[in-house]
Design a protein around this motif. Structure first.
Motif, PDB file in Angstrom:
ATOM      1  N   VAL A  21       1.070  -0.921  -0.148  1.00 59.92           N
ATOM      2  CA  VAL A  21      -0.059   0.382   0.129  1.00 59.92           C
ATOM      3  C   VAL A  21       0.908   0.965  -0.048  1.00 59.92           C
ATOM      4  O   VAL A  21       0.967   2.435  -0.112  1.00 59.92           O
ATOM      5  CB  VAL A  21      -1.043  -0.039   1.262  1.00 59.92           C
ATOM      6  N   LEU A  22       1.724   1.167   0.607  1.00 55.45           N
ATOM      7  CA  LEU A  22       3.262   2.470   0.548  1.00 55.45           C
ATOM      8  C   LEU A  22       4.342   1.943   0.055  1.00 55.45           C
ATOM      9  O   LEU A  22       4.942   1.023   0.380  1.00 55.45           O
ATOM     10  CB  LEU A  22       3.273   3.368   2.005  1.00 55.45           C
ATOM     11  N   ARG A  23       4.815   3.058  -1.523  1.00 56.93           N
ATOM     12  CA  ARG A  23       6.191   2.456  -1.879  1.00 56.93           C
ATOM     13  C   ARG A  23       6.941   3.250  -1.462  1.00 56.93           C
ATOM     14  O   ARG A  23       7.112   4.827  -2.862  1.00 56.93           O
ATOM     15  CB  ARG A  23       5.947   1.948  -3.158  1.00 56.93           C
ATOM     16  N   ASP A  24       8.265   3.692  -0.721  1.00 62.54           N
ATOM     17  CA  ASP A  24       8.995   4.165  -0.633  1.00 62.54           C
ATOM     18  C   ASP A  24       8.564   6.142  -0.883  1.00 62.54           C
ATOM     19  O   ASP A  24       8.929   6.879  -1.442  1.00 62.54           O
ATOM     20  CB  ASP A  24      10.087   3.588  -2.201  1.00 62.54           C
ATOM     21  N   VAL A  25       7.617   5.319   0.533  1.00 60.52           N
ATOM     22  CA  VAL A  25       7.561   7.723   0.329  1.00 60.52           C
ATOM     23  C   VAL A  25       8.314   8.058   1.058  1.00 60.52           C
ATOM     24  O   VAL A  25       8.161   7.802   2.010  1.00 60.52           O
ATOM     25  CB  VAL A  25       5.621   7.130   0.531  1.00 60.52           C
ATOM     26  N   SER A  26       8.351   9.489   0.756  1.00 60.30           N
ATOM     27  CA  SER A  26       9.021  10.094   1.623  1.00 60.30           C
ATOM     28  C   SER A  26       8.215  12.027   0.954  1.00 60.30           C
ATOM     29  O   SER A  26       7.711  12.448   0.014  1.00 60.30           O
ATOM     30  CB  SER A  26      10.752  10.661   0.298  1.00 60.30           C
ATOM     31  N   VAL A  27       8.290  12.418   1.956  1.00 65.93           N
ATOM     32  CA  VAL A  27       6.953  13.729   2.242  1.00 65.93           C
ATOM     33  C   VAL A  27       7.521  14.542   3.627  1.00 65.93           C
ATOM     34  O   VAL A  27       8.016  14.053   4.721  1.00 65.93           O
ATOM     35  CB  VAL A  27       5.436  12.965   2.880  1.00 65.93           C
ATOM     36  N   HIS A  28       8.074  15.770   3.514  1.00 67.02           N
ATOM     37  CA  HIS A  28       8.674  16.654   5.149  1.00 67.02           C
ATOM     38  C   HIS A  28       8.036  18.242   4.425  1.00 67.02           C
ATOM     39  O   HIS A  28       7.531  18.345   3.641  1.00 67.02           O
ATOM     40  CB  HIS A  28      10.242  16.787   4.283  1.00 67.02           C
ATOM     41  N   LEU A  29       7.157  17.885   5.589  1.00 70.42           N
ATOM     42  CA  LEU A  29       6.269  19.233   6.037  1.00 70.42           C
ATOM     43  C   LEU A  29       6.766  19.902   6.920  1.00 70.42           C
ATOM     44  O   LEU A  29       7.704  19.544   8.014  1.00 70.42           O
ATOM     45  CB  LEU A  29       5.217  18.417   6.873  1.00 70.42           C
ATOM     46  N   LYS A  30       6.911  21.524   6.418  1.00 73.73           N
ATOM     47  CA  LYS A  30       7.684  22.394   7.396  1.00 73.73           C
ATOM     48  C   LYS A  30       6.494  22.720   8.514  1.00 73.73           C
ATOM     49  O   LYS A  30       5.656  22.339   8.461  1.00 73.73           O
ATOM     50  CB  LYS A  30       8.243  23.706   6.673  1.00 73.73           C
ATOM     51  N   GLU A  31       7.294  23.425   9.057  1.00 74.69           N
ATOM     52  CA  GLU A  31       6.588  24.048  10.221  1.00 74.69           C
ATOM     53  C   GLU A  31       5.126  24.681  10.202  1.00 74.69           C
ATOM     54  O   GLU A  31       5.564  25.824   9.286  1.00 74.69           O
ATOM     55  CB  GLU A  31       7.107  24.674  11.341  1.00 74.69           C
ATOM     56  N   GLY A  32       3.754  24.697  10.210  1.00 74.86           N
ATOM     57  CA  GLY A  32       3.144  25.317  10.102  1.00 74.86           C
ATOM     58  C   GLY A  32       2.650  25.456   8.484  1.00 74.86           C
ATOM     59  O   GLY A  32       1.235  26.217   7.995  1.00 74.86           O
ATOM     60  N   ASP A  33       3.016  24.109   7.628  1.00 72.37           N
ATOM     61  CA  ASP A  33       2.681  23.378   6.885  1.00 72.37           C
ATOM     62  C   ASP A  33       0.880  22.645   6.719  1.00 72.37           C
ATOM     63  O   ASP A  33       1.015  21.745   7.462  1.00 72.37           O
ATOM     64  CB  ASP A  33       3.447  22.213   5.904  1.00 72.37           C
ATOM     65  N   PHE A  34       0.086  22.878   6.191  1.00 76.30           N
ATOM     66  CA  PHE A  34      -1.325  22.449   6.024  1.00 76.30           C
ATOM     67  C   PHE A  34      -1.696  21.783   5.012  1.00 76.30           C
ATOM     68  O   PHE A  34      -2.264  22.526   3.446  1.00 76.30           O
ATOM     69  CB  PHE A  34      -2.208  23.558   5.681  1.00 76.30           C
ATOM     70  N   VAL A  35      -0.610  20.610   4.697  1.00 77.71           N
ATOM     71  CA  VAL A  35      -0.990  20.215   3.486  1.00 77.71           C
ATOM     72  C   VAL A  35      -2.732  18.972   3.470  1.00 77.71           C
ATOM     73  O   VAL A  35      -2.507  18.430   4.135  1.00 77.71           O
ATOM     74  CB  VAL A  35       0.115  18.905   3.178  1.00 77.71           C
TER      75      VAL A  35
END
Length: 264
Positions: A21-35
């Motif tokens: 269900v997940l394949r090498d997923v990379s996500v980076h959120l900065k402080e205050g990001d609303f994704v």
């Protein structure tokens, strides 16, 4: 504030029911990001949220919150730095307890329990002020049992509880999906207000394309366990549903076919 790096997850490996269900997923959120996180059925978006929350162990990769590696921490230990609102309005609150008692539980999260008086007069004043901002008339119903509230009122209260201690990361798991359209709009407005007021780093899963475009400063779209689109800033502000569908097709090589998302 949130770094998901190289995360993969397969359920029932080595069996006929094996499902990656997940394949090498990379996500980076900065402080205050609303994704806002969107995708078709089985895209992996809810699984990704559960991985951050610690519900599922991962096969590879890491999850780091505010420079602390929480990859091996169980769900209950991550709760100190996470706020979460579920799809079901019945989750996240104690139905047989009053509004002020539920808020008091959230306010004491992570603190040692003592034999002091439960809810102080000063606290009640604070709770009234916070509830008044929701504009739902709950500030005068502090002793009403939460189970007697409507779905929208309860979800708004859950949002307030989840943000009361300003979590490092707020997770919203299709938290308006069970509400009628008018109530969903109100709850999303409250969400936006609480996130903005507290500068919260937020990851919101939604099936509604218009909501994904309208809310937040960044939109991520998943397909078959991978991130295929990551749109932010001015580019996101100019985005339309039609543009999003075209870009999805080009990025994934497939046609978006989730009826629920398209109809919404």
């Amino acid at each position: 504030m949130l770094n998901i790096t190289g995360v993969s997850k397969t359920f029932n490996p080595g069996t006929v029911n094996e499902n990656t269900v997940l394949r090498d997923v990379s996500v980076h959120l900065k402080e205050g990001d609303f994704v806002t996180l969107i995708g078709g059925n089985g895209a992996g978006k809810s699984t990704l949220l559960n991985v951050v929350a610690g519900v599922f162990n991962i096969d590879t990769g890491s999850v780091v919150i505010d420079n602390s590696d929480v990859t091996s921490l169980p769900e209950h230990k991550r709760a100190a730095v996470l706020g979460r609102v579920f799809q079901d309005p019945m989750m996240g609150t104690a139905a047989n307890m009053g509004i002020e008692e539920n808020l008091a539980l959230a306010y004491r999260r992570g603190k040692p329990r003592t034999l002091k008086w439960g809810v102080t007069h000063k606290e009640k004043g604070m709770y009234r002020d916070l509830l008044e901002r929701l504009e739902l008339g709950l500030e005068d119903r502090l002793n009403v049992k939460v189970g007697l509230l409507s779905g929208g009122q309860r979800q708004a209260l859950t949002l307030l509880m989840a943000t009361l201690k300003k979590p490092k990361v707020l997770l919203l798991d299709e938290h308006t999906a069970a509400l009628d359209p008018k109530t969903a709009v109100k709850v999303l407005e409250i969400s936006e207000q609480l996130i903005s007021d507290n500068n919260l780093t937020t990851l919101m899963v939604t099936h509604n394309m218009r909501d994904a475009i309208k809310h937040g400063n960044r939109l991520i779209m998943m397909h078959e366990g991978r991130i295929v689109l990551d749109i932010n800033g001015e580019e996101k502000k100019r985005l339309t549903v039609e543009d999003l569908l075209k870009r999805f097709g080009r990025a994934s090589g497939a046609e978006f076919s989730d009826d629920r998302a398209l109809l919404s």
